[in-house]
Every structure is written in structure tokens, then in C-alpha cells.
Write an enzyme that holds these catalytic residues in place. Structure first.
Site, PDB file in Angstrom:
ATOM      1  N   CYS A  65      -9.955  -2.211   8.195  1.00  0.00           N
ATOM      2  CA  CYS A  65     -10.988  -2.486   7.127  1.00  0.00           C
ATOM      3  C   CYS A  65     -10.537  -2.663   5.773  1.00  0.00           C
ATOM      4  O   CYS A  65      -9.537  -3.009   5.690  1.00  0.00           O
ATOM      5  CB  CYS A  65     -11.769  -0.788   7.231  1.00  0.00           C
ATOM      6  SG  CYS A  65     -10.853   0.617   6.220  1.00  0.00           S
ATOM      7  N   HIS A 133      11.470  16.633  13.399  1.00  0.00           N
ATOM      8  CA  HIS A 133      10.262  15.975  13.245  1.00  0.00           C
ATOM      9  C   HIS A 133       9.240  16.249  14.392  1.00  0.00           C
ATOM     10  O   HIS A 133       7.891  16.542  14.176  1.00  0.00           O
ATOM     11  CB  HIS A 133      10.373  14.429  13.021  1.00  0.00           C
ATOM     12  CG  HIS A 133      11.195  14.085  11.992  1.00  0.00           C
ATOM     13  ND1 HIS A 133      11.058  14.288  10.730  1.00  0.00           N
ATOM     14  CD2 HIS A 133      12.636  13.291  12.042  1.00  0.00           C
ATOM     15  CE1 HIS A 133      11.983  13.867   9.900  1.00  0.00           C
ATOM     16  NE2 HIS A 133      12.993  13.423  10.911  1.00  0.00           N
TER      17      HIS A 133
HETATM   18  C1  RB5 Z   1     -16.653  -1.601   3.605  1.00  0.00           C
HETATM   19  O1  RB5 Z   1     -17.403  -2.141   2.434  1.00  0.00           O
HETATM   20  C2  RB5 Z   1     -15.417  -0.684   3.296  1.00  0.00           C
HETATM   21  O2  RB5 Z   1     -15.845   0.455   2.432  1.00  0.00           O
HETATM   22  C3  RB5 Z   1     -14.561  -0.563   4.295  1.00  0.00           C
HETATM   23  O3  RB5 Z   1     -13.999  -1.558   4.838  1.00  0.00           O
HETATM   24  C4  RB5 Z   1     -13.254   0.396   4.154  1.00  0.00           C
HETATM   25  O4  RB5 Z   1     -12.477  -0.291   2.860  1.00  0.00           O
HETATM   26  C5  RB5 Z   1     -13.686   1.604   3.770  1.00  0.00           C
HETATM   27  O5  RB5 Z   1     -12.778   2.419   3.420  1.00  0.00           O
END
Ligand code: RB5
Length: 150
Positions: A65, A133
Site C-alpha cells: 500500500c 527465536h
Molecule cells: C491509501 O490512501 C493509503 O492510506 C494506503 O495506501 C496505506 O498507505 C495505508 O496505510
């Protein structure tokens, strides 16, 4: 290995290169989406990958993300999932050696394509060290089950 891959709209630009890399390395890729630049909610994407890892239907998961953070928070809600954002060679390596990380969370905004490729290879090729671990990872599992909490 069977590897589930999920990306939100911020990870869209690099998703195909990553999947190509994984297939080129001989892994089976389970692409859970989202294959579109249209905005999606990262918890939905994280759930797609983390549920497969949690049920043992894949060996590992990779989530991308914007920052890698939201995916990580959501993925860790699934039993047996150990997800973390890694950002360089060392975190990619140590997340395997010491934490037996099974879901790698990457930031599309902060990491370059070459760095991601290198980190993914390191992460896939580095074994868990076990020993002390393993005891610590087992304690994480117990915390997840509500055991051993202060
Ligand atoms: C999306 O805008 C963004 O919030 C997502 O890609 C991520 O970075 C969230 O943690």
C-alpha cells in the site's frame, strides 16, 4: 512457494512487476487483487491475503500500500499472521531470521522498484533461525490466544 499478493491503488503501479518477479523465481502466485488504480480500502486487500496465510492455504503473503502500515495493522488481526513493514535489506532479512515473518508489507511510496526486488528475494530466501527465536514467536502466538498476558 505459494505466495499470495495483494495491493491497493497505491501499490497498483508495481504489482505486475512484483508478480512477474515472483513467477520468474519459480513461485506460484495467488493474486488476490486489487488490479486497478481505482481507490480501494486497504483492510479489504489485507484480509484477502492474510486469511489465506492464516488458514495455511499459502506459504507467505506480500502486501503493498502507500506506506505498508495499514496493510500490516489489518493483516495482524488474523491468527498466525506475522506481518511487518520492511524497508531495507536488513529488516527484510531479520524479519525472517528472528520473527519468522509470513506477510511482508511494503511501501509503494517510499521504496524504489530495485530495492523492492532485492528485499523480496532476500525475504524469500532467508530461513527462520528457530532456537530462542522460536520460543519468542511461540510467546507471540500465546498472546494472540489471550494466554500469558500480564
Ligand atoms: C491509501 O490512501 C493509503 O492510506 C494506503 O495506501 C496505506 O498507505 C495505508 O496505510
Amino acid at each position: 512457494m505459494r505466495i499470495a499478493v495483494g495491493t491497493d491503488h497505491r501499490g497498483y503501479a508495481i504489482r505486475h512487476k512484483l508478480i512477474e518477479l515472483l513467477r520468474g523465481l519459480g513461485h506460484e502466485v495467488i493474486d488476490t487483487g486489487n488490479d486497478s488504480p481505482e481507490p480501494v480500502d486497504y483492510p479489504d486487500v489485507a484480509a484477502g491475503v492474510a486469511s489465506l496465510v492464516s488458514r495455511g492455504e499459502v506459504d507467505r503473503g506480500i502486501l503493498i500500500c502507500g506506506t505498508g502500515l495499514g496493510m500490516c495493522i489489518a493483516a495482524n488481526k488474523f491468527p498466525g499472521v506475522r506481518a511487518a513493514p520492511c524497508h531495507d535489506d536488513l529488516t527484510a532479512e531479520m524479519s525472517r531470521r528472528h520473527n519468522d515473518l509470513n506477510v511482508l508489507c511494503l511501501s509503494a511510496d517510499l521504496l524504489g522498484e530495485r530495492l523492492i526486488d532485492r528485499m523480496v528475494e532476500i525475504w524469500l530466501n532467508t530461513p527462520f533461525e528457530g532456537g530462542r527465536h522460536a520460543r519468542r514467536v511461540e510467546k507471540i502466538r500465546q498472546l494472540e490466544q489471550g494466554l500469558g498476558r500480564p
